[in-house]
Structures are given as C-alpha cells and as structure tokens.
Design a protein around this motif. Structure first.
Motif, PDB file in Angstrom:
ATOM      1  N   TYR A  13       0.846  -1.196   0.000  1.00 56.79           N
ATOM      2  CA  TYR A  13       0.000   0.000   0.000  1.00 56.79           C
ATOM      3  C   TYR A  13       0.879   1.243   0.000  1.00 56.79           C
ATOM      4  O   TYR A  13       1.934   1.274   0.634  1.00 56.79           O
ATOM      5  CB  TYR A  13      -0.913   0.040   1.235  1.00 56.79           C
ATOM      6  N   ASN A  49      -5.673  -2.321   8.354  1.00 55.38           N
ATOM      7  CA  ASN A  49      -6.756  -1.665   7.621  1.00 55.38           C
ATOM      8  C   ASN A  49      -7.011  -2.363   6.282  1.00 55.38           C
ATOM      9  O   ASN A  49      -8.158  -2.422   5.830  1.00 55.38           O
ATOM     10  CB  ASN A  49      -6.455  -0.176   7.423  1.00 55.38           C
ATOM     11  N   GLY A  53     -10.699  -4.307   5.315  1.00 54.10           N
ATOM     12  CA  GLY A  53     -11.501  -3.667   4.279  1.00 54.10           C
ATOM     13  C   GLY A  53     -11.591  -2.159   4.386  1.00 54.10           C
ATOM     14  O   GLY A  53     -12.383  -1.536   3.681  1.00 54.10           O
ATOM     15  N   VAL A  54     -10.782  -1.563   5.253  1.00 52.66           N
ATOM     16  CA  VAL A  54     -10.770  -0.101   5.357  1.00 52.66           C
ATOM     17  C   VAL A  54      -9.948   0.483   4.206  1.00 52.66           C
ATOM     18  O   VAL A  54     -10.281   1.539   3.661  1.00 52.66           O
ATOM     19  CB  VAL A  54     -10.183   0.342   6.721  1.00 52.66           C
ATOM     20  N   LEU A  55      -8.876  -0.198   3.837  1.00 49.64           N
ATOM     21  CA  LEU A  55      -8.043   0.209   2.702  1.00 49.64           C
ATOM     22  C   LEU A  55      -7.997  -0.928   1.688  1.00 49.64           C
ATOM     23  O   LEU A  55      -7.960  -2.109   2.075  1.00 49.64           O
ATOM     24  CB  LEU A  55      -6.608   0.526   3.163  1.00 49.64           C
ATOM     25  N   ARG A  56      -7.995  -0.565   0.411  1.00 52.55           N
ATOM     26  CA  ARG A  56      -7.880  -1.573  -0.635  1.00 52.55           C
ATOM     27  C   ARG A  56      -6.400  -1.774  -0.952  1.00 52.55           C
ATOM     28  O   ARG A  56      -5.715  -0.803  -1.324  1.00 52.55           O
ATOM     29  CB  ARG A  56      -8.640  -1.096  -1.879  1.00 52.55           C
ATOM     30  N   GLY A  71     -10.020  -5.911  -0.788  1.00 57.02           N
ATOM     31  CA  GLY A  71     -10.782  -4.913  -1.525  1.00 57.02           C
ATOM     32  C   GLY A  71     -12.268  -4.911  -1.207  1.00 57.02           C
ATOM     33  O   GLY A  71     -12.981  -4.008  -1.629  1.00 57.02           O
ATOM     34  N   LEU A  72     -12.762  -5.899  -0.476  1.00 59.41           N
ATOM     35  CA  LEU A  72     -14.160  -5.844  -0.039  1.00 59.41           C
ATOM     36  C   LEU A  72     -14.324  -4.696   0.951  1.00 59.41           C
ATOM     37  O   LEU A  72     -13.427  -4.427   1.741  1.00 59.41           O
ATOM     38  CB  LEU A  72     -14.570  -7.138   0.682  1.00 59.41           C
ATOM     39  N   PRO A  73     -15.478  -4.019   0.937  1.00 59.42           N
ATOM     40  CA  PRO A  73     -15.673  -2.959   1.924  1.00 59.42           C
ATOM     41  C   PRO A  73     -15.766  -3.513   3.351  1.00 59.42           C
ATOM     42  O   PRO A  73     -16.099  -4.689   3.546  1.00 59.42           O
ATOM     43  CB  PRO A  73     -16.993  -2.309   1.505  1.00 59.42           C
ATOM     44  N   ALA A  74     -15.481  -2.656   4.312  1.00 58.93           N
ATOM     45  CA  ALA A  74     -15.379  -3.099   5.705  1.00 58.93           C
ATOM     46  C   ALA A  74     -16.639  -3.822   6.197  1.00 58.93           C
ATOM     47  O   ALA A  74     -16.548  -4.817   6.918  1.00 58.93           O
ATOM     48  CB  ALA A  74     -15.076  -1.901   6.596  1.00 58.93           C
ATOM     49  N   HIS A  75     -17.829  -3.348   5.804  1.00 53.01           N
ATOM     50  CA  HIS A  75     -19.033  -4.011   6.329  1.00 53.01           C
ATOM     51  C   HIS A  75     -19.177  -5.426   5.793  1.00 53.01           C
ATOM     52  O   HIS A  75     -19.700  -6.310   6.456  1.00 53.01           O
ATOM     53  CB  HIS A  75     -20.294  -3.164   6.083  1.00 53.01           C
ATOM     54  N   ARG A  76     -18.676  -5.671   4.582  1.00 55.79           N
ATOM     55  CA  ARG A  76     -18.705  -7.044   4.043  1.00 55.79           C
ATOM     56  C   ARG A  76     -17.690  -7.934   4.776  1.00 55.79           C
ATOM     57  O   ARG A  76     -17.927  -9.108   5.001  1.00 55.79           O
ATOM     58  CB  ARG A  76     -18.372  -7.037   2.555  1.00 55.79           C
TER      59      ARG A  76
END
Ligand SMILES: Nc1ncnc2c1ncn2[C@@H]1O[C@H](COP(=O)(O)OP(=O)(O)OP(=O)(O)O)[C@@H](O)[C@H]1O
Ligand SMILES: [Mg+2]
Length: 238
Positions: A13, A49, A53-56, A71-76
């Motif tokens: 990253y 992070n 899922g906080v950072l891709r 790369g999934l969003p945090a809620h997923r």
C-alpha cells in the motif's frame, strides 16, 4: 500453528505514491493470538486496515477461509466475521455507552441476537454495564478503550483485530487490556493484536510478526521473539 483462517500474501500500500507497506505476508490460525509489532510508522495500521476492508491493497491477497476478501468494503468483511477495533478508539462521545453499542448492533451479523449479545458483553465488561446510560465521552481513557473493544465484539467476530489497544493507558490498565485479550481468546475468539508494547504482547501472543519499514523483518513464536538478540536490543532496550 493451527490451520490458518486468515492468510495475507504480498500486501502493498502507498499513500499518494509514498510506500507504507511494501511486502507483508502473514497468517493467523484459528484460536491463536498473533501479535503484529513494530515501531511508529512501520505499517501496522495500514496492514490491518487492508485486512479489515478499510483500505484496498495496491497488491496482494487476503484469504479468509480460502476466499479472497482483499478490496471488499469493511461491512462485508465484518459480515464474514472479522472485526477491527481501530487505533484511537473512535467512539461517539456524545452518545451513551448503550447507544455506541446499539450502532454496532445494527450490522446484519449482529442484529438478530443483539439483546442477548449485549447482556453477554455487559457480563464481560461490568464497568460498562454500570455506565450504560452515561455519555461515552465522559468515560475514562481505559473505559473508552473497553467500550471500543466491546463494540468490536457486538457482531460476534471470529477474528478480532485490535490496533494498539493499550495506547495511552496507565500501566495497570495496560495489564487489564492484556488480561482481557487472553480472556476473549479463551472464549474462542482469534485475536490479531497490533502493539508497540513488545514485551507484554509477546507474553500473551503465541506468535508474532515484527514490521520494519513496511516489511516483515522477523517472525516467530512469542517466546522465540522475546529471546531474539536483535529484538532484545532494538525493541526491548536490553
Ligand atoms: N493517511 C495517511 N496519509 C499519508 N501517509 C500515511 C497515512 N497513514 C499512514 N501514513 C504513513 O504510512 C506509514 C505507515 O503508517 P502506519 O499508520 O501504517 O504505521 P503504524 O505502524 O501503524 O504506526 P503507529 O505505531 O504510529 O500507529 C507512515 O510513514 C505514515 O506516515
Ligand atoms: Mg498504527
């Protein structure tokens, strides 16, 4: 190590072109406490992070029970059973203790069993139970940290990632946080513990990874790292 439930491979990253994580691979086995260690700016928060899922990630894979969740969003990610308690607590200070927990309780993974779960959580944190109607901002630093951890537990995570839970706490509270990590682990929760406090974390963690400049500089069992001459000299000042 027990069979890995989380396996991250080749994570990278950069923030606006400046590399923060250059090459990080790590595994967490079911039921383990794994420590992710390193100095300020080593890339610990950036790494977790990406896991949560906080950072891709710019590159690399995050395998959770075999599925690539990078790369999934945090809620997923949370729905799959990974909860992150971020650095700096980030509770809602104007809301009460209970309301802070209710916000987390709205997540799909948490909603159905929330009332029962809440009682369980208050059982683990009696101080929060007593203060459930109090604004979260009026809690002491240690109590706010407990609330942040409690909030992470609302969605019944299989893996709890704690980013520097002992930061800024008095020595007695630091001990309480590490005792809590042990206790949660004994209740069946796998823990990835980000810490600068090498000594205490390596005593609770079965294994650890030490990051330096965005790379895994060394890894091993907690006992082996505690005895490692480089670790002792660089991080423990011995
Ligand atoms: N939002 C951001 N924008 C720009 N650079 C950032 C950002 N967040 C982190 N960095 C940089 O990335 C590098 C790694 O930071 P990171 O927060 O992952 O380190 P850390 O190991 O968690 O450190 P600490 O122990 O201080 O929390 C640092 O050089 C930091 O300055
Ligand atoms: Mg950090």
């Amino acid at each position: 190590m027990s069979p890995p439930i989380l396996h991250a491979e080749g994570l990278r990253y950069a923030y606006r072109g400046v590399p923060a994580v250059q090459e990080v691979s790590l595994s967490v086995g079911e039921g383990e406490i794994v420590a992710l260690l390193g100095a300020n700016g080593a890339g610990k928060s950036t790494t977790v992070n990406m896991l949560a899922g906080v950072l891709r990630p710019a590159a690399g894979r995050v395998l959770w029970r075999g599925e690539d969740i990078a790369g999934l969003p945090a809620h997923r990610v949370l729905e799959r059973g990974i909860a992150l308690v971020p650095e700096g607590r980030l509770i809602f200070p104007q809301m009460t203790v209970l309301e802070n927990l209710q916000v987390a309780g709205a997540a799909p993974r948490a909603a159905a069993e929330f009332p029962r779960r809440l009682e369980e959580i208050f059982g683990i944190f009696p101080r929060l139970a007593e203060r459930r109607a109090q604004p979260a901002g009026s809690l002491s630093g240690g109590e706010q940290q407990m609330l942040a951890i409690a909030r992470g537990l609302v969605a019944r995570p299989e893996l709890l990632i704690l980013d520097e839970p002992s930061l800024g706490l008095a020595p007695m509270l630091v001990r309480a946080v590490f005792d809590l990590v042990r206790d949660l682990n004994a209740r069946g929760i796998t823990v990835l513990l980000v810490e600068q406090n090498l000594h205490q974390s390596l005593r609770v963690a079965g294994r650890g990874y030490v990051l330096e400049k965005g790379r895994v500089a060394l890894s091993g069992t907690g006992a082996a790292l505690l005895e490692d001459p480089y670790v002792r000299q660089t991080y423990l000042g011995m």
